[in-house]
Every structure is written in C-alpha cells, then in structure tokens.
Scaffold this motif. Structure first.
Motif, short mmCIF file in Angstrom:
data_model
loop_
_atom_site.label_atom_id
_atom_site.label_comp_id
_atom_site.label_asym_id
_atom_site.label_seq_id
_atom_site.Cartn_x
_atom_site.Cartn_y
_atom_site.Cartn_z
N PRO A 112 0.80 -1.23 0.00
CA PRO A 112 0.00 0.00 0.00
C PRO A 112 0.83 1.28 0.00
O PRO A 112 0.53 2.23 -0.71
N ARG A 115 2.39 1.82 -3.28
CA ARG A 115 1.37 2.15 -4.27
C ARG A 115 1.12 3.66 -4.30
O ARG A 115 1.01 4.26 -5.36
N LEU A 116 1.05 4.28 -3.14
CA LEU A 116 0.80 5.72 -3.08
C LEU A 116 1.93 6.49 -3.75
O LEU A 116 1.70 7.43 -4.51
N ILE A 186 -7.10 2.62 -8.95
CA ILE A 186 -8.09 2.78 -7.89
C ILE A 186 -9.19 1.73 -8.04
O ILE A 186 -9.62 1.12 -7.05
N ALA A 189 -7.67 -1.61 -6.94
CA ALA A 189 -7.36 -1.67 -5.52
C ALA A 189 -8.62 -1.78 -4.68
O ALA A 189 -8.59 -2.26 -3.55
N ASN A 190 -9.76 -1.32 -5.24
CA ASN A 190 -11.00 -1.36 -4.48
C ASN A 190 -11.84 -2.61 -4.72
O ASN A 190 -12.95 -2.72 -4.19
N ARG A 193 -11.63 -7.76 -1.52
CA ARG A 193 -10.62 -8.81 -1.34
C ARG A 193 -11.23 -10.12 -0.86
O ARG A 193 -10.68 -11.18 -1.09
N GLY B 264 -4.77 8.69 2.00
CA GLY B 264 -4.23 7.35 1.83
C GLY B 264 -5.12 6.29 2.44
O GLY B 264 -5.42 5.28 1.82
N MET B 267 -8.37 5.39 0.48
CA MET B 267 -8.37 5.01 -0.93
C MET B 267 -8.72 3.56 -1.18
O MET B 267 -9.39 3.23 -2.15
N SER B 268 -8.29 2.66 -0.32
CA SER B 268 -8.55 1.27 -0.65
C SER B 268 -9.07 0.53 0.58
O SER B 268 -8.73 0.84 1.71
N LYS B 269 -9.91 -0.43 0.29
CA LYS B 269 -10.52 -1.19 1.38
C LYS B 269 -9.48 -1.98 2.16
O LYS B 269 -9.65 -2.29 3.31
N GLU B 270 -8.39 -2.29 1.44
CA GLU B 270 -7.40 -3.18 2.01
C GLU B 270 -6.72 -2.57 3.24
O GLU B 270 -6.50 -3.25 4.23
N GLU B 271 -6.44 -1.25 3.15
CA GLU B 271 -5.67 -0.65 4.22
C GLU B 271 -6.45 -0.50 5.53
O GLU B 271 -5.87 -0.43 6.59
#
Lengths: 295, 273
Positions: A112, A115-116, A186, A189-190, A193, B264, B267-271
């Motif tokens: 992560p 990635r940013l 984006i 990544a969304n 999972r 940050g 942005m994503s569900k994972e974090e």
C-alpha cells in the motif's frame, strides 16, 4: 412585519434567517456564477455563431443554416471525423491495454505505501510541460534516433518513425497514460478482497479469478479510464500536427485552420458542436455500459 | 494484497509492465534534461560535449523573460481565484443542502471534458465581443474555468474526512458560522487548500491552447514553446522544458504528497482492514 405584538423578536428572527441565507449564498454561488459567465455563455455563443454568417470577412449575426449545410455536405469533413474518431478510439484501447499490467502491479503486487508513491509519480507528468515532452519524442523517433537505432541493432531497417500512427499513438499515450493509470489502479485496488480470497479457497484457478472476479468488479473504473483516454486523444491536436506531421488531418486541426486561416467562424463552430455531440454520445453510451447491471 | 492471491501471470510480467509505463512517462522528460546541456544544435545520441550556452541564451532572451513573467502572473492569479472558488464550492457542497446542488456539481465537473480547442474558440469569440480578447485578464478568466474543478475535487476529498457534526456542535454551543468555519473547517482543510493552489498553478502554467487563442500578443511560456515547435529545431526548447519540469514537478509532487498522505487511508478497502 405584520405581527406587531413581538416586533423585536420577529425582526431578530428575520435577520437571523436572512443572515443564514446570505452566508450560504456566499459559499454556494461564486463558482457556478464564474462558470456560467466564462464557460456556459461562451459555449452558448458558439452555438449562436453556428447560425451566423460571414459578410465581407466580418462575422455578422444572422439566422441561417448555411454553415451547417456547407459543413455537413463536405466529404472531407466526414472523412476527417471518422479518422479522428477511429484513431482516438484505437489509441484509447491501446493505452488501456498498455496501462493494465502496470495498474495491476500497483494494485496487487506493490505494498500500500509503495502504491501511493507510484501513483504520485504516475500522475505528476500529467501537469508538466506536455509540449516539451512531445518535442522530446522527436529525438527518439527520427532516423538515427533511439528507437530506430534499437530496431537496426535487431536487423530492422531503422527508418524514421515520425509521421506514422505509432508516433501519434505515443503522443496520445503521453497525454492520457497518467489519468488511465490512476483510474485503473483505484478500480483494481478497491475490488473486494474477500471475494478474491473466497474464490481462491474454493479452488478457482488464477486465470479464472482475474477474468471472472477482478475484471467484472473493476469494470466501471476500467471503462471510465478508457473513456478519458478517448476524450483526451480526441481533443489533442499537437501530436497530430507535430508527431503525425499533418498526415492525420483530425477535427481539432480542422477547427484551428478554419479560424486561423479563413476567419470561417460559423463553420468552425459547426465542427466544434459536432465534436461535442459525438463526445457526449460516446460518454453517455460508455457510462451506461460501465454501470449496467450484470445480466 | 491477500498473501494467497495467485497471479494469473508471473509477478515479473506485471512488474515489467509497470517499468515500461514509467519508461514511457519519464523518458521524454529525462531526454529533455539531458539535451539541454548538450553543446550540439541537433540532439543526437553522439553528444559532442557539455555546455550551458542554451541556458545563457534563454536567460538573456527578452521575449522569453517576458513570457516567463506573463506565465507567472497568470498562473499566480489563476491559482488564487481558482482555489478560492474551488474551496467555496467544496464547502457549500459539504455543509449545505440547497436547490440544484447536483446541477452545480455537474456544471463544475464539465469543463475538463470539453476539448480545449473548442473552449479556446468559444472563449475567443466571447472575449472579442466584450472587448477583453488578447489581454492577460482574459487568459486568467479562462484558466480559472479549467483549474477550479481540480481545486474543488481536492478540497472536497479532504472535507469528506471531517466529522460533519463538529461544526454544528460548535454552532450549538454559540459559535457564529464564520468562527466555526475559521476554527474547525479551515485548519482541517488547510493542507488541501495548499495542494489545490499548487495544482491549479501547475495547470495554468502548462496550458497552451486557450492561452494561444485568447492571449493575443501576450505570450506565455507554453505558447512560446508552441510557436517554436512550428518552426525549426531549437535546442532552447530543452532548456525551457527542463526549467518548467523542475517548477511544475516540484509543485505537483509537494501537492500530491499532501493529498496522498491525507487520503491514503480512504483510498482502498485493504488498508482499513
């Protein structure tokens, strides 16, 4: 002010109400006002101008369809329209395919935090000297340039690649890649999972996970990336005239030529409106498709 | 990534794709920097030597210095107005429910989708009618239109992370709307406002189509580059490019560091899991 029993309280309330209204208007109105004046009005004027006429080289208000008739009857306009549209669509598809492995790597391979940083580095060029980057490609594309030297080393002919579709595509990619990368990454990544994990636990093969789970879930973002690549390529005119060497007469070039060379404002307005109409239709169809329910 | 996700193709494939894309993005930039120091007039792989003569030529060119001053003026004023308007619109959308809210939002996001050639044409027609065509004020008015949506998006993203009840709570405790705004909303949004300023500055500093159409004889740097592009091979373009890259890349990277740091987590569900 009709109630005289509690004049002080009523006027206090009224003041309070007016103050709140004015306070709200202070924040709501400025941007729409600016956009109406400097965006909507100019575009409206362009629509009006398409019905005006040019008398003795002077633009004169009128209500004639002559510019529309003239432009829509031109064979080379339609040739140029389909060429523009086709080339930009081809570029949009190619850019999306080119960007996909990179977006996948940013979404699923990079950590992560990495990635940013990668996303930041990918979007930064979007805001920097597009013209100079186009000029730079010339060094790579000419005869004896970097790319042709590499091709020669592998036994190819090593001719100049300027004025080819490949050069035009590189120009489009230079412009649109950052936007496409952001949207794809984006979207990927969304992707939920747990769905991916569940499929893996049930023994789905990696290929099936990619095509049956990841791609369908990321479809809206991937499609919007494609749409933006198309929008940007369709409107681009520096690559077409500079890297493409004028081999590719596209609509934006036609518009600038009509105004710069001939003062043909009404005709240029008609071509512009055709471009906007085709963009809107394309965007509408694409967005519908991107968000359609899965059948 | 989930540790048990097996990639459909080897990891090396995806990483190679990433490398290829970054090569495409940065090769032209690095090449411009490299050739700006070349002693030769024509850029080629066999450079004959190192020289800063093109820098000297650019920095003593009066037309170029004037273009630079035009660019800085336009970008500075554009960034100020666009950031103010963008923040106002973002705050209005966050704080109030009003008639036509969706329409305002749609209108604000429309300009970046209209081709710049068409906007330039429409604006030239409009500015000629009201008699300000060919002035820097016209260029600023037009640049605000294309830059403000970026400012609005950046500020709105940041406001989305502010607890909506904080401001109302302050007002219930007797704070006036403006002091609640100044004490709670502004400090929270400040990094985004800074980022918005830098990004809108960069957008205006790099825009050439509208400046070319509406600026008349007042050239900005990108317009000067465009005019040079249409002529002969000119090594000074690499110098101008290197200078603009260093200005805009610095601005944008600072802005992005601010934006990405703050958003940050969202942005994503994972974090978050």
């Amino acid at each position: 002010m009709t109630s005289s029993a509690f004049p002080a309280r009523t006027s206090g309330r009224r003041f309070h109400f007016l103050f709140n209204r004015a306070w709200q208007a202070l924040w709501v109105l400025p941007l729409p006002a600016w956009l109406l004046l400097f965006f909507a009005v100019p575009l409206g004027l362009l629509v009006a101008i398409s019905f005006w006429s040019v008398v003795n080289y002077r633009l004169t208000p009128d209500a004639t369809l002559s510019a529309w008739r003239y432009v829509l009857g031109l064979d080379f306009l339609w040739a140029s329209f389909w060429r523009s549209y086709g080339l930009s669509m081809a570029s949009a598809v190619a850019i999306s395919l080119l960007a996909f492995p990179a977006s996948y790597a940013m979404a699923f391979v990079a950590a992560p935090r990495q990635r940013l940083i990668l996303l930041g580095l990918a979007i930064a060029p979007f805001f920097t000297s597009y013209l100079v980057r186009i000029y730079s490609w010339q060094v790579f594309l000419t005869e004896g340039g970097v790319i042709s030297s590499v091709i020669q080393a592998f036994g190819g002919k090593g001719e100049s690649l300027l004025n080819t579709y490949f050069a035009l595509f590189l120009g489009h990619a230079t412009l649109a890649l950052p936007v496409v990368l952001i949207m794809q990454t984006i979207a990927l990544a969304n992707v939920d999972r747990t769905g991916i994990s569940a499929a893996a636990n049930l023994g789905a093969r990696p290929g099936a996970i990619l095509f049956r789970i990841i791609l369908p879930a990321a479809r809206p973002g991937l499609t919007l990336g494609l749409l933006f690549a198309f929008l940007l390529s369709y409107a681009e005119f520096v690559s077409a005239s500079y890297l493409g060497g004028g081999t590719f007469q596209t609509l934006p070039i036609l518009v600038t030529d009509l105004v710069r060379a001939g003062q043909q404002w009404p005709r240029a307005a008609v071509v512009s409106l055709l471009m906007i109409a085709s963009l809107l239709i394309t965007a509408f169809v694409t967005v519908l498709w991107a968000y359609r329910e899965k059948g | 990534m989930p540790p048990h996700l097996k990639h459909a193709l080897p990891k090396a494939f995806w990483v190679a794709g990433l490398a290829l894309v970054f090569l495409l993005l940065y090769a032209p930039i690095l090449s411009a920097v490299l050739f700006s120091f070349s002693a030769d007039r024509f850029p080629s792989l066999s450079m004959s030597g190192f020289s800063t003569k093109w820098y000297a030529q650019v920095l003593t060119d009066r037309a170029m210095l004037e273009a630079l001053s035009n660019s800085l003026t336009v970008a500075g004023i554009t960034a100020l107005i666009a950031t103010a308007l963008g923040f106002a619109a973002a705050y209005a959308d966050y704080r109030f429910r009003f008639f036509g809210q969706k329409a305002v939002l749609a209108l604000a996001l429309l300009p970046p989708t209209v081709p710049l050639v068409i906007l330039g044409l429409a604006m030239l027609a409009f500015f000629s009618r009201i008699g300000i065509a060919g002035t820097l004020a016209a260029v600023v008015a037009a640049h605000v239109v294309i830059a403000a949506p970026f400012a609005m998006a950046v500020c709105r993203l940041r406001l989305a992370q502010l607890d909506e009840t904080l401001e109302t709570a302050a007002q219930n405790l007797g704070a006036l709307p403006h002091s609640a705004l100044a004490r709670i909303v502004l400090p929270h949004t400040l990094p985004a406002i800074l980022a918005a300023f830098l990004i809108t500055f960069a957008v205006s500093f790099d825009e050439y189509v509208i400046s070319w159409f509406t600026g008349g004889l007042n050239q900005t740097i990108p317009v000067a580059v465009l005019t040079t592009l249409q002529g002969q091979v000119d090594p000074t373009i690499h110098v101008i490019g290197t200078l603009s890259f260093s200005v805009t890349l610095t601005l944008v990277l600072i802005a992005l560091a601010v934006v990405l740091r703050q958003s940050g987590g969202a942005m994503s569900k994972e974090e978050t899991s």
